[in-house]
Design a protein around this motif. Structure first.
Motif, mmCIF file in Angstrom:
data_model
loop_
_atom_site.group_PDB
_atom_site.id
_atom_site.type_symbol
_atom_site.label_atom_id
_atom_site.label_comp_id
_atom_site.label_asym_id
_atom_site.label_seq_id
_atom_site.Cartn_x
_atom_site.Cartn_y
_atom_site.Cartn_z
ATOM 1 N N ASN A 195 0.824 -1.217 0.000
ATOM 2 C CA ASN A 195 0.000 0.000 0.000
ATOM 3 C C ASN A 195 0.857 1.266 0.000
ATOM 4 O O ASN A 195 0.635 2.198 0.784
ATOM 5 C CB ASN A 195 -0.946 0.009 1.208
ATOM 6 C CG ASN A 195 -1.866 -1.195 1.231
ATOM 7 O OD1 ASN A 195 -2.393 -1.592 0.184
ATOM 8 N ND2 ASN A 195 -2.057 -1.776 2.388
ATOM 9 N N ASN A 196 1.852 1.291 -0.885
ATOM 10 C CA ASN A 196 2.805 2.396 -0.868
ATOM 11 C C ASN A 196 2.642 3.375 -2.026
ATOM 12 O O ASN A 196 3.496 4.242 -2.224
ATOM 13 C CB ASN A 196 4.245 1.866 -0.809
ATOM 14 C CG ASN A 196 4.566 0.893 -1.934
ATOM 15 O OD1 ASN A 196 3.872 0.851 -2.932
ATOM 16 N ND2 ASN A 196 5.633 0.132 -1.762
ATOM 17 N N VAL A 197 1.550 3.233 -2.822
ATOM 18 C CA VAL A 197 1.222 4.224 -3.850
ATOM 19 C C VAL A 197 -0.282 4.496 -3.818
ATOM 20 O O VAL A 197 -1.060 3.697 -3.289
ATOM 21 C CB VAL A 197 1.623 3.766 -5.276
ATOM 22 C CG1 VAL A 197 3.115 3.513 -5.373
ATOM 23 C CG2 VAL A 197 0.842 2.534 -5.716
ATOM 24 N N PHE A 198 -0.671 5.651 -4.379
ATOM 25 C CA PHE A 198 -2.085 5.966 -4.556
ATOM 26 C C PHE A 198 -2.487 5.484 -5.946
ATOM 27 O O PHE A 198 -2.129 6.093 -6.955
ATOM 28 C CB PHE A 198 -2.314 7.472 -4.412
ATOM 29 C CG PHE A 198 -1.971 8.010 -3.056
ATOM 30 C CD1 PHE A 198 -2.845 7.864 -1.985
ATOM 31 C CD2 PHE A 198 -0.756 8.649 -2.834
ATOM 32 C CE1 PHE A 198 -2.527 8.353 -0.722
ATOM 33 C CE2 PHE A 198 -0.428 9.141 -1.577
ATOM 34 C CZ PHE A 198 -1.314 8.986 -0.523
ATOM 35 N N HIS A 199 -3.225 4.378 -6.002
ATOM 36 C CA HIS A 199 -3.470 3.693 -7.268
ATOM 37 C C HIS A 199 -4.242 4.534 -8.272
ATOM 38 O O HIS A 199 -4.014 4.422 -9.481
ATOM 39 C CB HIS A 199 -4.212 2.369 -7.006
ATOM 40 C CG HIS A 199 -3.328 1.302 -6.431
ATOM 41 N ND1 HIS A 199 -3.098 0.101 -7.065
ATOM 42 C CD2 HIS A 199 -2.588 1.257 -5.289
ATOM 43 C CE1 HIS A 199 -2.280 -0.635 -6.345
ATOM 44 N NE2 HIS A 199 -1.954 0.048 -5.254
ATOM 45 N N THR A 200 -5.166 5.363 -7.816
ATOM 46 C CA THR A 200 -6.002 6.110 -8.759
ATOM 47 C C THR A 200 -5.352 7.416 -9.211
ATOM 48 O O THR A 200 -5.816 8.032 -10.174
ATOM 49 C CB THR A 200 -7.372 6.420 -8.135
ATOM 50 O OG1 THR A 200 -7.180 7.188 -6.942
ATOM 51 C CG2 THR A 200 -8.111 5.128 -7.798
ATOM 52 N N LEU A 201 -4.293 7.838 -8.542
ATOM 53 C CA LEU A 201 -3.589 9.051 -8.952
ATOM 54 C C LEU A 201 -2.530 8.724 -9.991
ATOM 55 O O LEU A 201 -1.989 7.613 -10.026
ATOM 56 C CB LEU A 201 -2.926 9.717 -7.742
ATOM 57 C CG LEU A 201 -3.836 10.173 -6.605
ATOM 58 C CD1 LEU A 201 -3.014 10.883 -5.532
ATOM 59 C CD2 LEU A 201 -4.955 11.078 -7.109
ATOM 60 N N THR A 202 -2.218 9.694 -10.830
ATOM 61 C CA THR A 202 -1.164 9.487 -11.820
ATOM 62 C C THR A 202 0.189 9.415 -11.119
ATOM 63 O O THR A 202 0.331 9.779 -9.943
ATOM 64 C CB THR A 202 -1.128 10.618 -12.848
ATOM 65 O OG1 THR A 202 -0.724 11.828 -12.188
ATOM 66 C CG2 THR A 202 -2.477 10.802 -13.525
ATOM 67 N N VAL A 203 1.185 8.964 -11.864
ATOM 68 C CA VAL A 203 2.550 8.932 -11.342
ATOM 69 C C VAL A 203 2.955 10.323 -10.860
ATOM 70 O O VAL A 203 3.480 10.489 -9.753
ATOM 71 C CB VAL A 203 3.522 8.437 -12.428
ATOM 72 C CG1 VAL A 203 4.971 8.668 -12.018
ATOM 73 C CG2 VAL A 203 3.277 6.958 -12.734
#
Length: 234
Positions: free
Chosen positions: A87-95
């Motif tokens: 859970n180390n990125v925001f999946h729905t946000l762009t890079v």
């Protein structure tokens, strides 16, 4: 003076004690790797540094200051960054949006830092407008690394960065750890792929049952027959 110094650290979750006297010291600019069997306290050590659990005894010093028990949200101001295993990125946000989120504490122009992250991770620049959830596991890990770098940390804590990755991406992640370290960032990393991790480590810490079993240079630990037999599978 060590950049990071952990002395006789006891910590755990609630009433459950996991760490039972861990010692660890890293100089500025070093890569330190923590290895050991499951349940040894490796990830718990990183979480204790980052103020995520209850410390019952011992101390943590960073850059000459006692940070024992300081909560996670306050440690970014000390320029300490943590990349969890899951859970180390925001999946729905762009890079690009993920990287911007990493700069949430900044009030200055961080475009230079963004450019630097894209230099370290060229695939991210190509995919900067793509949702992070659409990326491969290795690329998502690069996003997590990049987001942590947006505060220009002195110390970055990496919890099993190659977990679940293919051998190709595993090699790329280790290469990126070296690249990050060469920019002057001190690295404390927990890794299950112990041989590969110790090969790039200035210092290695072998934990077992919540305490230090061996502490030495990465190379010396790899060449230690007892470490190899007990912890490296050969």
């Amino acid at each position: 003076m060590s950049l990071l110094k952990i002395s006789n650290l006891h910590a755990g979750y609630g009433q459950m004690s996991i760490l039972k006297g861990v010692d660890m010291a890293l100089e500025a600019g070093e890569i330190g790797v923590i290895v050991g069997p499951n349940g040894a306290g490796k990830s718990t050590t990183l979480k204790a540094i980052f103020g995520m659990l209850n410390i019952t005894e011992g101390s943590i010093e960073f850059d000459g200051e006692d940070i024992t028990g300081i909560r996670s949200e306050a440690l970014a101001a000390h320029r300490i960054a943590f990349v969890p295993q899951e859970n180390n990125v925001f999946h729905t946000l762009t890079v690009h949006e993920n990287l911007e989120m990493g700069a949430y504490i900044r009030r200055d122009d961080f475009s230079r830092v963004m450019d630097h992250v894209y230099e370290i991770f060229p695939p991210l620049k190509e995919k900067r407008r793509q949702p992070a959830g659409e990326l491969s596991g290795g690329q998502r890990q690069m996003v997590a690394f990049g987001r942590a770098l947006m505060i220009e940390p002195k110390l970055i804590l990496l919890d099993e960065p190659t977990a679940g990755l293919s051998p190709m991406f595993m090699s790329q992640i280790f290469d990126r750890v070296i690249a990050i370290n060469k920019t002057g960032v001190t690295v404390a990393m927990v890794e299950q792929n112990a041989k590969q991790a110790l090969a790039i480590a200035h210092k290695g810490f072998v934990l077992a049952n919540g305490a230090n079993s061996f502490t030495d240079t990465g190379r010396n630990l790899l060449e230690n027959p007892e470490v190899a037999k007990s912890f490296l599978g050969g």
